[in-house]
Design an enzyme around this catalytic site. Structure first.
Site, PDB file in Angstrom:
ATOM      1  N   GLU A 238       0.823  -1.206   0.000  1.00 48.15           N
ATOM      2  CA  GLU A 238       0.000   0.000   0.000  1.00 48.15           C
ATOM      3  C   GLU A 238       0.863   1.265   0.000  1.00 48.15           C
ATOM      4  OE1 GLU A 238      -3.024  -0.266  -0.566  1.00 48.15           O
ATOM      5  OE2 GLU A 238      -3.460  -2.332  -0.008  1.00 48.15           O
ATOM      6  N   CYS A 239       0.371   2.284  -0.692  1.00 44.30           N
ATOM      7  CA  CYS A 239       1.095   3.553  -0.767  1.00 44.30           C
ATOM      8  C   CYS A 239       0.690   4.502   0.341  1.00 44.30           C
ATOM      9  CB  CYS A 239       0.847   4.219  -2.117  1.00 44.30           C
ATOM     10  SG  CYS A 239      -0.866   4.734  -2.368  1.00 44.30           S
TER      11      CYS A 239
END
Length: 244
Positions: A238-239
């Site tokens: 995930e960013c």
């Protein structure tokens, strides 16, 4: 069904929020993606926004939601390091779907960040997380605030990664409703939807990319790799946009 009271739900602890949303999530699981979008527009408060990274399968959620809400603001957090093909894809989809595109960027340019901090994406998990905070999380928070969002649509799917495996259709994130109408779709359903609606995958799909983000943290898929391993050197999936 009456409109959900966002302020009342926000006042609850997370566990109580989840319990309050559990019943409706059970009902939403039984609906089609199109029916879920209709339900959200009827029962969740505006203003509405839709976020997109314009990744491999981005056309699905963009088409699905704008079919029912053509003028919905589409938020893109532009890091300045996207692939040339991604920028071309953004232009093509914006024209094809007549998107109300709203682009948000970090307060510091990419070049200025490199001068100040070096190449953060080469500085391990801590560097990647700082990079994501500057270039994705802060611009998204600003977008949600400036657009006065109360309901946020996104195109996440459980099949994409282990970290998304338990996500519900409806949740509360950053004080707004988070709505994921295609959360339970598999790759075959995505393909069928694209084909039936005259939509395309991202141009890099044909070159072996399963997931596309920034040029420096995206790898082409190779045999034996999971989709998660093609992003952030396998250190993270995930960013930060869809966490917390």
């Amino acid at each position: 069904m009456a409109e959900f009271n966002l302020e009342a739900l926000n006042a609850l602890p997370k566990a109580e929020q989840a319990a309050a949303l559990a019943v409706v999530n059970g009902q939403l699981e039984q609906l089609s993606a199109q029916e879920r979008v209709s339900w959200a527009l009827e029962n969740l408060p505006g203003d509405y926004v839709l976020s997109s990274s314009f990744g491999i399968q981005a056309a699905v959620s963009l088409h699905l939601v704008t079919q029912q809400r053509p003028d919905i603001p589409v938020i893109l957090t532009d890091t300045g390091y996207l692939f040339p093909e991604t920028y071309q894809f953004i232009d093509a989809l914006t024209e094809q779907l007549k998107l109300n595109l709203q682009v948000y960027r970090a307060t510091e340019s990419a070049a200025w960040q490199e001068a100040r901090y070096g190449k953060l994406w080469e500085q391990g998990v801590e560097g990647i997380e700082r990079y994501n905070l500057l270039n994705k999380v802060e611009p998204m928070n600003r977008a949600l605030s400036e657009l006065k969002a109360k309901t946020w649509f996104a195109g996440l799917r459980r099949e994409q990664s282990g970290s998304r495996g338990d996500l519900p259709v409806l949740a509360i994130q950053r004080g707004v409703f988070k709505f994921l109408p295609i959360i339970d779709w598999d790759n075959r359903t995505v393909y069928q939807y694209l084909k039936e609606n005259g939509l395309s995958y991202h141009p890099l799909w044909d070159q072996g990319y399963l997931s596309v983000g920034d040029t420096h943290t995206t790898r082409k898929w190779e045999p034996g790799m999971s989709e998660e391993e093609t992003r952030f050197f396998g250190l993270k999936r995930e960013c930060g946009l869809h966490e917390g």
